[in-house]
Design an enzyme around this catalytic site. Structure first.
Site, PDB file in Angstrom:
ATOM      1  N   ARG A  96      51.630  22.219  50.542  1.00  0.00           N
ATOM      2  CA  ARG A  96      51.900  21.076  49.675  1.00  0.00           C
ATOM      3  C   ARG A  96      53.407  20.935  49.505  1.00  0.00           C
ATOM      4  NH1 ARG A  96      52.469  19.734  44.088  1.00  0.00           N
ATOM      5  NH2 ARG A  96      51.473  17.741  43.597  1.00  0.00           N
ATOM      6  N   HIS A 134      53.341  24.324  32.296  1.00  0.00           N
ATOM      7  CA  HIS A 134      54.605  24.099  31.595  1.00  0.00           C
ATOM      8  C   HIS A 134      54.736  22.611  31.273  1.00  0.00           C
ATOM      9  CE1 HIS A 134      55.410  23.037  35.771  1.00  0.00           C
ATOM     10  NE2 HIS A 134      56.449  22.313  35.353  1.00  0.00           N
TER      11      HIS A 134
END
Length: 329
Positions: A266, A199
């Site tokens: 993460r 995106h």
């Protein structure tokens, strides 16, 4: 090669090149030129000597990890995201690929932090200190962009983030190890798993920082995906769709995605610098006067673009709907 676009700067500017990612040292006087080149060629760059206190970074990461480590029943008390608050697993309502849990917050600190569990009592102050420092850095970068573009009004871009009505937001993402994710065939190569699908960011500028875990990738002009080496002491800057319009296409918003790590979680922190909802998103007049007399885009407000962007799929080219159609000959 992409590198050749920057070779002319290497001899007299503080230009460094690492894994094809432009590197900007904000302490150097000529960093504005490197920023402009990076925004034109990549829409993305890494920032060092940024001035954000490392203690603010460490404290917020610690608070974020504590929050995401809580039982789901506790985290869900801060949700569902509407759009602010805690959300998990689904990226959006439009069938986009990905799996992530997150906390989306307002940057004006009007978010109801009282909904957070008592174990995160330091969270509000950690967010406040971090966002203040990162916004200051983002404004400095936007002013260096204005300098590099020779825009007389140095705060033409930064004033939109400093406006009391600025629609900026702050997001904390947590990607669990990929053992918890489904295979996403056709994305990122064999055996890879998507944490967040490809995106562009719709805002003006995004300031990203993550822990020392890999996963972030950006797409170059030719569609090649480049992995961004993690660096928990530095920041990464994304050109957003709005900045692409405001520079009349001279800067390009960068398409990016996150691949899940095979064994380590993460955590990323993203400040999305946005203008007030009523702000008209149009090319800066001084840039139109320099050889680009016509805007490439229709006039629209940030509210109109935001509404359109968030009703589309992640991977859509959202600006296509706002481009001017060239007159047929």
């Amino acid at each position: 090669m992409v590198v050749s676009c920057f070779l002319d700067l290497a001899s007299n500017l503080s230009w460094q090149y690492q894994s094809q990612i432009p590197l900007v040292d904000l302490s150097k006087p000529d960093s504005r030129h490197i920023i402009v080149k990076a925004c034109e060629e990549f829409g993305f760059f890494k920032v060092v000597n940024h001035g954000v206190p490392l203690e603010s970074i460490s404290e917020l990461e610690s608070e974020a990890l504590s929050f995401f480590s809580l039982p789901m029943s506790e985290k869900e008390k801060v949700g569902p995201a509407d759009p602010f608050g805690y959300g998990s697993k689904g990226i959006g309502p439009n069938g986009d690929v990905g799996s992530v849990e997150y906390l989306l917050l307002k940057t004006d600190h009007s978010f109801n932090f009282h909904k957070l569990p008592q174990t995160t009592e330091k969270f509000p102050s950690a967010v406040k200190d971090y966002v203040w420092a990162v916004r200051k850095m983002a404004c400095e970068i936007l002013e260096l962009m204005a300098d590099g573009l020779k825009i007389q009004q140095r705060n033409a871009l930064s004033k939109l983030l400093m406006d009391k009505q600025s629609d900026s937001v702050f997001r904390l993402n947590h990607y669990p190890p990929c053992t918890e994710l489904e295979e996403a065939s056709g994305h990122g190569g064999e055996g890879s798993r998507i944490g967040f699908g490809e995106h562009t960011d719709p805002q003006i500028i995004s300031v990203l920082r993550s822990n020392n875990t890999s996963g972030l990738q950006i797409s170059t002009r030719d569609g090649t995906w480049i992995s961004v080496p993690p660096d928990h002491t530095s920041f990464f800057i994304n050109v957003g769709d709005s900045l692409q319009v405001m520079t009349n296409g001279r800067f390009r918003s960068v398409k990016h995605r996150v691949l899940a790590n095979s064994s380590r979680p993460r955590v990323s922190m993203i400040y999305f610098g946005g203008p007030p909802l009523s702000e008209k998103i149009i090319p800066l007049p001084s840039l139109l006067a320099k050889g680009k007399e016509e805007s490439l885009y229709k006039e629209f407000t940030w509210f109109e673009y935001k509404r359109s962007a968030y009703s589309s799929r992640l991977s859509d080219n959202r600006l296509e709907l706002f481009k001017r159609v060239a007159a047929s000959s």
